[in-house]
Design an enzyme around this catalytic site. Sequence first.
Site, PDB file in Angstrom:
ATOM      1  N   LYS A  58       0.892  -1.169   0.000  1.00 31.87           N
ATOM      2  CA  LYS A  58       0.000   0.000   0.000  1.00 31.87           C
ATOM      3  C   LYS A  58       0.929   1.217   0.000  1.00 31.87           C
ATOM      4  O   LYS A  58       0.909   2.046   0.920  1.00 31.87           O
ATOM      5  CB  LYS A  58      -0.914  -0.063   1.240  1.00 31.87           C
ATOM      6  CG  LYS A  58      -2.058   0.928   1.234  1.00 31.87           C
ATOM      7  CD  LYS A  58      -3.159   0.620   0.239  1.00 31.87           C
ATOM      8  CE  LYS A  58      -4.177   1.748   0.196  1.00 31.87           C
ATOM      9  NZ  LYS A  58      -5.160   1.627  -0.878  1.00 31.87           N
ATOM     10  N   ASP A  81      -5.612  -3.363  -2.055  1.00 29.62           N
ATOM     11  CA  ASP A  81      -7.056  -3.300  -2.359  1.00 29.62           C
ATOM     12  C   ASP A  81      -7.321  -3.817  -3.766  1.00 29.62           C
ATOM     13  O   ASP A  81      -8.233  -4.616  -4.007  1.00 29.62           O
ATOM     14  CB  ASP A  81      -7.606  -1.875  -2.153  1.00 29.62           C
ATOM     15  CG  ASP A  81      -6.722  -0.792  -2.752  1.00 29.62           C
ATOM     16  OD1 ASP A  81      -5.606  -1.101  -3.221  1.00 29.62           O
ATOM     17  OD2 ASP A  81      -7.150   0.386  -2.760  1.00 29.62           O
TER      18      ASP A  81
END
Length: 371
Positions: free
Chosen positions: A191, A223
């Site tokens: 991330k 994600d």
Amino acid sequence: MKKKIALMPGDGIGPTLINQTTKVLEAVAEAFEHRFDLCYCDIGASAIQKYGNPLPETTLETCKNSDAAIIGAVGHPDYDNAWSVQRNTPDEGLLKLRKSLDLYLNIRPVITFPLLLQLSPLREKHVEGVDFVIYRELSSGVYYGEKGRTSARTAAFDQCYYSKEEITRVSKRAFETAKNRKKKKLTLVDKANVMETSRLWREVVYDLAIEYPEVELNTKFIDHAVADIILNPKEYDVILAPNLFGDILSDAAGVITGTVRLIPSGSFGDKYALFEPIYSAYPEKMDRADANPIANILSISMMFDYFNMRLEAKTVRNAVTRVLRKGYGTPDLNLEHKVSAAEFGDSIANYILENGNMGFNHFDEGMSTII
Ligand code: IPM
Ligand code: MG
């Protein structure tokens, strides 16, 4: 060959699963003339009930004095809501074990069985031939960073910490594996648009990539990656991820195989190895006699690969496939003959005893070697 193996049945369906594992170990010992000394010890809720400690010192010592350790399953519903008041939970025992043995790499192969494609909610064509492996960092990150509450207990924090050294040692193992696989692809999941630790992961991994020019490296944010492994599972080869992201990806991978109960796992450090399922002890139904032992039995095959007993590893994988092919499986697999865990374990053990060291092993039924 002689090996000492620590066996931790754990909680819930764990003892049922470990019984099947033991049968397979005994069958391999007999068929290949090995000696496995099995030392049973406690972990998780069963250890809390006996010793007030989810990881008793004797368990840790037994694991350290063994060539490998195996867990059935850990977790108990009685402790599920205990997080806010105490830390002495079954899961905490597992986390302490991983840390104490410095198991920094957790390998989770995600391979679909041709015979079980219908288990996945995804179309069969979409999941047929999926073969990737998750390399999850296991001994650091947000799992082990400082945690706490403010004095009024109205705010909390979990620190995510990674050192360059911690990232390097696990990443090297992922590059080595990617280099030796067919697709030679490595995907780092992070991330980096938000987290500083992810930026350090990228820095380290891109530096290492220079030493592995044959490996095609790419990166994905967690994600997007969770969705993409489901949308394009065949695109993946080796996935490298920090502790928490590897955990999240593993359960998403269970959607591809149809159930997490088909995904084995091995955790490795420089000195020790632990073979553990990727799921907890099935709290909804604690004592199921028909629990699916495939992940545990395939973890044993990973253990044989780790011992460099390649033929034994292949034999176990082939035995699982052959029994499934005859239409036998625990009820969750929805095959023609629905059998209990014990009957399923017996069939696999018998297959090994009958065919073990007899030469059908010159071929492997599509389940690749991971370690
Ligand atoms: C796993 C499990 C564990 C983890 C739990 C039981 C602590 O979810 O092995 O994936 O989060 O690592
Ligand atoms: Mg998990």
